[in-house]
Design a protein around this motif. Structure first.
Motif: not given
Length: 463
Positions: A82-88
């Motif tokens: 799930s967003a937010p995240a640094p990757v994917n």
């Protein structure tokens, strides 16, 4: 990485060349040619009988395209969160799975849930009677065109599906018995009321190797095999499916999916990201949950999968090689092939095809391949019917599934569940489920001796 290294590719390429030279292969397209049929994917054939058999890169790709394939491979296996995240970032808010490889395990066939297990790893198409302006099945208000069986924390999934089976025993002509299990599906725990008359169609993930070669077959060659009115009187009335191409904004030939309801690999991949994982992209820029209570996108959001990564995944799938035949010169396998032809199975599961000239990607160009499919729709009878039309496909029609690599399913995927919903627990059950246009072929097999049935299975296992 688990894919073929360059060193192994060189060995495989040399092996192909040496084998071809030794056998003096004639790629004339003759169904009975014993030399070319070993090379299921033409020059894009991988010599691997192990658990990685479905995951080899094309031979002879230039280095820069190998790199694109590798990037696509990494993205195919990437787990979204799930967003937010640094990757994917960008998973959901409702979805079916978290990555491409979670369903297409080792680039192969999905597994049917066991008794009491969640059906989350299956895909369930849903619609209500009628068509949209483009001929698509009409989506279910509040649910869209597939059931989302998972949701992010704080987001309610659309529902789940309970699967039960009833089993019946039947007899071959020699008195020995076989069993067929009929699946029954019930949507449970829907987040909102389902309309009356909902149409539900289960799907298991199909293998993704060799799809670039299938896309390389010309439309003219596919349509040439159609006989929707059975003018030749052989009982086989295959027809093409014409479906909506989102980018071209017109109807074109469908060739991918269980009902041939996707026209291109790009649209197939983009639709899977959007519908299965909840990832927006330039082909499908809207969240699948838009208009529902789970929708949570920022009006100013960008696509969650970049154009370059989407193209790389499409290229990865386009350039997956096909495993070579095994034991094609074995006497029992040859006996089984003769039975396969005599039964009429070959009328739909056509052994040979040739890809069109492709100057942009010569590795795909003018290849004699052996996918064992005509890519057409056929009436398979009421037993296999999902009763859900899809563009020109009726509720009893399915695209002929390619058979190449089918004998390696146990080795690669650890099971032998076949057909669109995995109901068949082995290849013989899959055959005995055939009805409609395939009923004469099924009856031919039912009347065989055990020795001949075993030979037929040996042939299928060699593919």
């Amino acid at each position: 990485m688990r894919k073929t290294t360059k060193a192994v590719l060189i060995i495989a390429t040399l092996s192909t060349g040496l084998y071809t030279a030794c056998r003096k292969a004639d790629i004339s397209g003759n169904d009975t040619n014993p030399d070319s049929e070993w090379l299921s994917g033409g020059s894009q054939t991988a010599f691997d009988e192990g658990s990685g058999a479905f995951s080899h890169i094309f031979n002879s790709l230039p280095e820069h395209l190998e790199r694109v394939h590798e990037i696509g491979d990494q993205q195919f296996e990437a787990t979204f969160v799930s967003a937010p995240a640094p990757v994917n970032p960008g998973l959901g808010p409702i979805f079916n799975n978290v990555s491409c490889s979670s369903c297409h395990v080792a680039d192969g066939r999905g597994k049917v849930p066991g008794t009491g297990e969640s059906a989350a790893n299956m895909l369930f198409r849903v619609s209500i009677p009628g068509d949209t302006e483009h001929g698509n099945p009409k989506p279910v208000p509040g649910f869209g065109d597939q059931l989302q069986t998972r949701g992010l924390l704080g987001k309610q999934r659309e529902g789940d599906v309970q699967i039960t089976y009833t089993t019946q025993t039947f007899e071959f002509a020699d008195g020995s018995t076989y069993q067929l299990r009929t699946p029954h599906y019930v949507i449970i725990d829907p987040y909102t009321t389902l309309p009356v008359g909902i149409l539900l169609s289960p799907r298991v993930a199909a293998p993704v190797f060799g799809l670039g070669l299938i896309e390389g077959i010309s439309e003219a060659d596919i349509v040439a095999g159609a006989d929707p009115d059975d003018k030749d009187g052989d009982g086989i009335s295959g027809k093409p499916n014409y479906v909506w191409d989102v980018l071209k904004e017109k109807k074109v030939l469908g060739r991918f999916g269980w009902k041939a309801n996707q026209p291109t690999l790009m649209q197939q991949v983009a639709a899977a990201y959007n519908g299965d994982i909840g990832i927006t992209n330039f082909v499908f820029p809207k969240e699948s949950s838009e208009g529902q209570t789970q929708f949570d996108a920022d009006p100013g959001y960008n696509y969650e999968l970049s154009d370059s990564l989407l193209h790389s995944v499409e290229f990865y799938i386009r350039t997956l090689a096909v495993p070579a035949r095994r034991n094609a010169d074995n006497a029992v396998v040859k006996q089984g092939k003769d039975i396969f032809i005599a039964s009429g199975c070959i009328k739909c599961h056509k052994a040979n095809a040739r890809t069109a000239v492709n100057v942009a990607l010569p590795q795909l160009s003018n290849q004699l391949i052996h996918p064992y499919t005509d890519l057409l729709l056929h009436d398979m009878g009421e037993g296999l019917a999902d009763n859900r039309p899809d563009f020109d496909a009726s509720g009893t029609e399915w695209r002929t599934a390619p058979l190449w690599g089918i004998g390696l399913t146990q080795k690669v995927n650890g099971h032998t569940n076949f057909l669109h919903d995995g109901r068949a627990r082995n290849l013989m059950e899959a055959i005995m489920w055939h009805g409609g246009e395939a009923l004469p072929a099924k009856e031919y097999v039912r009347k065989l001796s055990k020795n001949d049935r075993d030979a037929l299975l040996a042939f299928l296992g060699s593919l």
